[in-house]
Design a protein around this motif. Sequence first.
Motif, PDB file in Angstrom:
ATOM      1  N   VAL A   1       4.027   1.140   2.206  1.00  0.00           N
ATOM      2  CA  VAL A   1       3.872   0.105   3.243  1.00  0.00           C
ATOM      3  C   VAL A   1       3.833  -1.271   2.583  1.00  0.00           C
ATOM      4  CG1 VAL A   1       2.362  -0.842   5.046  1.00  0.00           C
ATOM      5  CG2 VAL A   1       2.591   1.643   4.786  1.00  0.00           C
TER       6      VAL A   1
ATOM      7  N   PHE B   1       0.887  -1.156   0.000  1.00  0.00           N
ATOM      8  CA  PHE B   1       0.000   0.000   0.000  1.00  0.00           C
ATOM      9  C   PHE B   1       0.930   1.211   0.000  1.00  0.00           C
ATOM     10  CE2 PHE B   1      -2.411  -3.221   2.479  1.00  0.00           C
ATOM     11  CZ  PHE B   1      -3.585  -3.277   1.730  1.00  0.00           C
TER      12      PHE B   1
ATOM     13  N   ARG C   1       1.011 -10.263  15.385  1.00  0.00           N
ATOM     14  CA  ARG C   1       0.752  -9.030  16.124  1.00  0.00           C
ATOM     15  C   ARG C   1      -0.092  -8.055  15.292  1.00  0.00           C
ATOM     16  NH1 ARG C   1       6.087  -6.712  18.539  1.00  0.00           N
ATOM     17  NH2 ARG C   1       4.524  -5.622  19.760  1.00  0.00           N
ATOM     18  N   ASN C   2      -0.529  -6.980  15.919  1.00  0.00           N
ATOM     19  CA  ASN C   2      -1.282  -5.948  15.194  1.00  0.00           C
ATOM     20  C   ASN C   2      -0.458  -5.459  14.006  1.00  0.00           C
ATOM     21  OD1 ASN C   2      -2.253  -4.854  18.390  1.00  0.00           O
ATOM     22  ND2 ASN C   2      -3.661  -5.664  16.893  1.00  0.00           N
ATOM     23  N   GLY C   3      -1.114  -5.333  12.870  1.00  0.00           N
ATOM     24  CA  GLY C   3      -0.439  -4.790  11.694  1.00  0.00           C
ATOM     25  C   GLY C   3       0.487  -5.770  10.999  1.00  0.00           C
ATOM     26  N   ALA C   4       0.444  -7.051  11.398  1.00  0.00           N
ATOM     27  CA  ALA C   4       1.365  -8.045  10.818  1.00  0.00           C
ATOM     28  C   ALA C   4       1.033  -8.352   9.351  1.00  0.00           C
ATOM     29  CB  ALA C   4       1.325  -9.330  11.638  1.00  0.00           C
ATOM     30  N   GLY C   5      -0.229  -8.214   8.979  1.00  0.00           N
ATOM     31  CA  GLY C   5      -0.637  -8.496   7.601  1.00  0.00           C
ATOM     32  C   GLY C   5      -1.718  -9.551   7.476  1.00  0.00           C
ATOM     33  N   LYS C   6      -2.302  -9.975   8.583  1.00  0.00           N
ATOM     34  CA  LYS C   6      -3.288 -11.072   8.571  1.00  0.00           C
ATOM     35  C   LYS C   6      -4.555 -10.706   7.784  1.00  0.00           C
ATOM     36  CE  LYS C   6      -3.529 -10.986  13.042  1.00  0.00           C
ATOM     37  NZ  LYS C   6      -2.647  -9.834  13.344  1.00  0.00           N
ATOM     38  N   THR C   7      -5.108  -9.532   8.103  1.00  0.00           N
ATOM     39  CA  THR C   7      -6.342  -9.137   7.415  1.00  0.00           C
ATOM     40  C   THR C   7      -6.084  -8.934   5.929  1.00  0.00           C
ATOM     41  OG1 THR C   7      -7.183  -8.125   9.432  1.00  0.00           O
ATOM     42  CG2 THR C   7      -8.194  -7.398   7.372  1.00  0.00           C
ATOM     43  N   THR C   8      -4.956  -8.314   5.613  1.00  0.00           N
ATOM     44  CA  THR C   8      -4.610  -8.108   4.199  1.00  0.00           C
ATOM     45  C   THR C   8      -4.571  -9.454   3.470  1.00  0.00           C
ATOM     46  OG1 THR C   8      -3.284  -6.206   4.854  1.00  0.00           O
ATOM     47  CG2 THR C   8      -2.858  -7.119   2.670  1.00  0.00           C
TER      48      THR C   8
ATOM     49  N   HIS D   1      -6.340 -12.907  18.442  1.00  0.00           N
ATOM     50  CA  HIS D   1      -5.285 -12.594  19.410  1.00  0.00           C
ATOM     51  C   HIS D   1      -5.503 -13.387  20.698  1.00  0.00           C
ATOM     52  CE1 HIS D   1      -3.573  -9.443  16.944  1.00  0.00           C
ATOM     53  NE2 HIS D   1      -4.793  -8.991  16.723  1.00  0.00           N
TER      54      HIS D   1
ATOM     55  N   ALA E   1       2.687  -4.644   3.217  1.00  0.00           N
ATOM     56  CA  ALA E   1       1.841  -5.387   4.163  1.00  0.00           C
ATOM     57  C   ALA E   1       2.157  -6.883   4.103  1.00  0.00           C
ATOM     58  CB  ALA E   1       0.371  -5.142   3.858  1.00  0.00           C
TER      59      ALA E   1
HETATM   60  N1  LIG Z   1      -5.837   0.054   2.746  1.00  0.00           N
HETATM   61  C1  LIG Z   1      -4.646   0.234   3.328  1.00  0.00           C
HETATM   62  N2  LIG Z   1      -3.894   1.309   3.030  1.00  0.00           N
HETATM   63  C2  LIG Z   1      -2.675   1.495   3.593  1.00  0.00           C
HETATM   64  N3  LIG Z   1      -2.109   0.628   4.471  1.00  0.00           N
HETATM   65  C3  LIG Z   1      -2.823  -0.450   4.796  1.00  0.00           C
HETATM   66  C4  LIG Z   1      -4.119  -0.709   4.255  1.00  0.00           C
HETATM   67  N4  LIG Z   1      -4.570  -1.893   4.765  1.00  0.00           N
HETATM   68  C5  LIG Z   1      -3.596  -2.332   5.602  1.00  0.00           C
HETATM   69  N5  LIG Z   1      -2.551  -1.475   5.616  1.00  0.00           N
HETATM   70  C6  LIG Z   1      -1.302  -1.632   6.371  1.00  0.00           C
HETATM   71  O1  LIG Z   1      -0.824  -2.942   6.116  1.00  0.00           O
HETATM   72  C7  LIG Z   1      -0.269  -3.510   7.303  1.00  0.00           C
HETATM   73  C8  LIG Z   1      -0.973  -4.819   7.624  1.00  0.00           C
HETATM   74  O2  LIG Z   1      -2.297  -4.527   8.063  1.00  0.00           O
HETATM   75  P1  LIG Z   1      -3.344  -5.676   8.412  1.00  0.00           P
HETATM   76  O3  LIG Z   1      -4.659  -5.015   8.640  1.00  0.00           O
HETATM   77  O4  LIG Z   1      -3.290  -6.712   7.358  1.00  0.00           O
HETATM   78  O5  LIG Z   1      -2.751  -6.247   9.781  1.00  0.00           O
HETATM   79  P2  LIG Z   1      -3.371  -7.318  10.794  1.00  0.00           P
HETATM   80  O6  LIG Z   1      -2.340  -8.370  10.990  1.00  0.00           O
HETATM   81  O7  LIG Z   1      -4.706  -7.764  10.331  1.00  0.00           O
HETATM   82  O8  LIG Z   1      -3.502  -6.441  12.125  1.00  0.00           O
HETATM   83  P3  LIG Z   1      -4.573  -6.517  13.343  1.00  0.00           P
HETATM   84  O9  LIG Z   1      -4.208  -7.730  14.155  1.00  0.00           O
HETATM   85  O10 LIG Z   1      -4.276  -5.248  14.080  1.00  0.00           O
HETATM   86  O11 LIG Z   1      -5.941  -6.557  12.759  1.00  0.00           O
HETATM   87  C9  LIG Z   1      -0.400  -2.432   8.376  1.00  0.00           C
HETATM   88  O12 LIG Z   1       0.802  -1.713   8.424  1.00  0.00           O
HETATM   89  C10 LIG Z   1      -1.513  -1.557   7.869  1.00  0.00           C
HETATM   90  O13 LIG Z   1      -1.393  -0.230   8.345  1.00  0.00           O
END
Ligand SMILES: Nc1ncnc2c1ncn2[C@@H]1O[C@H](COP(=O)(O)OP(=O)(O)OP(=O)(O)O)[C@@H](O)[C@H]1O
Length: 301
Positions: free
Chosen positions: A24, A21, A45-52, A195, A26
């Motif tokens: 970033v 992104f 952890r938070n922001g690791a990339g799981k949701t992406t 988590h 991800a």
């Molecule tokens: N649409 C977007 N635009 C910019 N950055 C993004 C976007 N979506 C995710 N990110 C970034 O990508 C990285 C991974 O985010 P993601 O939501 O996949 O993490 P996560 O592991 O699901 O975190 P959490 O446990 O907090 O939900 C983070 O740094 C986030 O800020």
Amino acid sequence: MTATAIDAEPIVSVRGLSKRFGDVTALDDISFTIEPDKIYGLLGRNGAGKTTLMQILTGQDTQTSGDITVLGGTPFENARVLRNICFIKESQTYVDDLRVKHVLTAAGHLMPGWDREFADRLLDDFQLPLCRKVKKLSRGMKSTLGVIIGLAARAPLTLFDEPYLGLDAVARHLFYDRLLADYAEHPRTIVLSTHLIDEVSNLLEHVIVVDRGRIVVDDGADALRSRAVVATGPAEAVDAFAAGARVLHRESLGSHARATVERTATEPEHARLRAAGIELEPVSLQDLVIATTTGAREITA
Ligand SMILES: Nc1ncnc2c1ncn2[C@@H]1O[C@H](COP(=O)(O)OP(=O)(O)OP(=O)(O)O)[C@@H](O)[C@H]1O
């Protein structure tokens, strides 16, 4: 297509997947497979990339580079693949004016494996009011609705992304219980991102840990748990046991020590260690995940 129709083939195959992104990264060149009929934990952890990662697996976003196959096809804009995926997210949105019963009817139309009777039983178990408008549901009730849809859809690939927002401990345990019972009768592939690792650790058969966009653990849950032990006893004996192995955590307790050590012990060794005053306990999945994602030697024992 059902989960059994694709048998030994992986349900998901990912090769060299990256997602950026802007500046970033991800997801950073990750590769893994997901086998059919297993419960996976996608942890990190938070922001690791799981949701992406889950967004890309479920066709809600596209990768920057790399290859991905889900249920035999690329998921993006692929109706055949998407019909067989159910993705329940923490931030699930519904048309607010609809009532619970309308949302369930819509889910039934969309999901080929939908079991209305099972959904009714779950409504009863979770005591979710069928006629209430979604916008009048509490936060926990909205999460419950997601959980019910995710279970009753019986999709060959079901992903839950932190589905518990607002769910109390009783409701969460009810979810784990119903998930396991239904999975035993109707095996399918389930990916659980959470988590609350300690709570789900007994459910998971395979664990994938993502850290800063990369996969740092991809292993069977049992294999993972047997990677390390917690040794408690006289400091000298504990240190001798840990010598040459990676120590994830160590704390002193007077003349005694307690160390989480990345090694195993054979049965005869167990007996010798007991004679030397050392007790060995299994390490928790949560401690291992913390250790692998912080890169630190300090983990809570
Ligand atoms: N649409 C977007 N635009 C910019 N950055 C993004 C976007 N979506 C995710 N990110 C970034 O990508 C990285 C991974 O985010 P993601 O939501 O996949 O993490 P996560 O592991 O699901 O975190 P959490 O446990 O907090 O939900 C983070 O740094 C986030 O800020």
